[in-house]
Scaffold this active site. Sequence first.
Site, PDB file in Angstrom:
ATOM      1  N   PHE A 176       0.809  -1.221   0.000  1.00 42.05           N
ATOM      2  CA  PHE A 176       0.000   0.000   0.000  1.00 42.05           C
ATOM      3  C   PHE A 176       0.841   1.268   0.000  1.00 42.05           C
ATOM      4  O   PHE A 176       0.394   2.335  -0.437  1.00 42.05           O
ATOM      5  CB  PHE A 176      -0.956  -0.006   1.199  1.00 42.05           C
ATOM      6  CG  PHE A 176      -0.359   0.407   2.515  1.00 42.05           C
ATOM      7  CD1 PHE A 176      -0.550   1.687   3.013  1.00 42.05           C
ATOM      8  CD2 PHE A 176       0.378  -0.493   3.274  1.00 42.05           C
ATOM      9  CE1 PHE A 176      -0.021   2.074   4.234  1.00 42.05           C
ATOM     10  CE2 PHE A 176       0.911  -0.125   4.488  1.00 42.05           C
ATOM     11  CZ  PHE A 176       0.716   1.164   4.975  1.00 42.05           C
ATOM     12  N   LYS A 177       2.102   1.169   0.445  1.00 43.09           N
ATOM     13  CA  LYS A 177       2.955   2.349   0.475  1.00 43.09           C
ATOM     14  C   LYS A 177       3.187   2.930  -0.920  1.00 43.09           C
ATOM     15  O   LYS A 177       3.485   4.117  -1.067  1.00 43.09           O
ATOM     16  CB  LYS A 177       4.301   2.008   1.119  1.00 43.09           C
ATOM     17  CG  LYS A 177       4.220   1.321   2.487  1.00 43.09           C
ATOM     18  CD  LYS A 177       3.720   2.245   3.565  1.00 43.09           C
ATOM     19  CE  LYS A 177       3.624   1.548   4.918  1.00 43.09           C
ATOM     20  NZ  LYS A 177       4.912   1.252   5.520  1.00 43.09           N
ATOM     21  N   ASP A 178       3.052   2.099  -1.955  1.00 38.16           N
ATOM     22  CA  ASP A 178       3.246   2.594  -3.325  1.00 38.16           C
ATOM     23  C   ASP A 178       2.258   3.698  -3.671  1.00 38.16           C
ATOM     24  O   ASP A 178       2.584   4.601  -4.451  1.00 38.16           O
ATOM     25  CB  ASP A 178       3.081   1.456  -4.334  1.00 38.16           C
ATOM     26  CG  ASP A 178       4.228   0.461  -4.312  1.00 38.16           C
ATOM     27  OD1 ASP A 178       5.375   0.889  -4.150  1.00 38.16           O
ATOM     28  OD2 ASP A 178       3.963  -0.753  -4.450  1.00 38.16           O
TER      29      ASP A 178
END
Length: 461
Positions: A109-111
């Site tokens: 999800f950090k992308d």
Amino acid sequence: MKYISTRGGISPIGFKDAVMMGLATDGGLLLPESIPSVDQQTLDAWQGLPYRELAFRVMSLFATDIPEDDLQSLINRSYDSFANKEITPVVRQNGVYIAELFHGPTLAFKDVALQFLGNLFEYLLKERGERMNIVGATSGDTGSAAIYGVRGKENIHIFILHPHLKTSPIQELQMTTVLDTNVHNIAVKGTFDDCQNIVKALFNDLPFKEKYALGAVNSINWARVLAQVVYYFYAWFRVREMGGADIVFSVPTGNFGDIFAGYVAKRMGLPIKRLLLATNENNILTRFINDGDYSTGEVVPTLSPSMDIQVASNFERYLFYLFDEDPARLRDAFARFARTGKMEFTPAELARVREEFGSRSVNTAETLETITAFHKHSGYLLDPHTAVGVHAALNCVAGGETPVCLATAHPAKFGDAVQQATGIAPPFPPALAGIEKLPTRCAVLEADGTAVKMFIEEKAR
């Protein structure tokens, strides 16, 4: 829109300056002076928007000093690298809705935030004719997402600290196999909290920060939180279209950044009924919400290593609002925390917390049982972090409520845990094919700020 510090020690600044500053010069975290409100008419207009257009509508309320065409271009380029055209699609599995946040280049999800932040940094540095040395700490996913966000970009070097041998093998490989000359990995002989404390100390060393033009990619950078706000709106719209009502978001979290983005969306006017904070055995945030106990302990290694955190850096942003935007109250709370390792709250404050959040701590056995049962009933594979959120949702959501779980990583990133639970090794997606055979580069250092500082000085020259 102007931005202020939670500690109250700086004059208001614009969005672009807030992004470049990362951490306020007084040691506080940056927040908008006010949270913009979104009314029902606006929500209705946004309902059918594709992800990129929705991201523009949300972000433009906060990034008011970036020309609209430039902001739209930054958003479009940031999500070109995602494998799914919806960016964060929502699926229904085994009685819960799952917002799949793992379709970016590093499958986490950090992308969603760091692809945007990398392009934003490059844009601002070019505009200003400046260079930057990004310094960040990671418990696993932030590091690789940040590296992929800025690898090969002009005028940027990145230094990522991770706890030595305490991330998953795939997480480590995703960082250390990136050999671009502007990428520097540092394995710290300690915990994630050690890494985070070193990074904070570097940013609080103002002469060093200024000399080496340090920039932040950890979720202390407001732009990261802002990018994450978008997928709460997107998921809410998709679930409403599929018939969901009284929507509860279940969020696996250790550093409070992901769930704080949901809190911002709720303050903006998104009708989220509740935010459910899911932790593993490192449950300082669950103890705070359920028992009023915010006190540090030892970090426990688990199957969900990205959540193996004791001190949640983004928690300060929430406390700013809990303390009625009173910087003096916040400074006093953190001064006491530094002395005693705990914070104290009034009954009225704790009552407000429980109106806004629920929480559940999920242990390793429960995590494995959830992965096993979910796959048996639906054929769907959960990574261990997502399983923590799913378990919390299935055990805490009341009748009539609709649970939406944030799937924070692709199961192949934590294949050992998934195989332990199901007997199945999740297939590697193309992004991970052959990664174990690639050459690596990484410096192993003691958990010592001076050693890290010397390494940055050497490489930055």
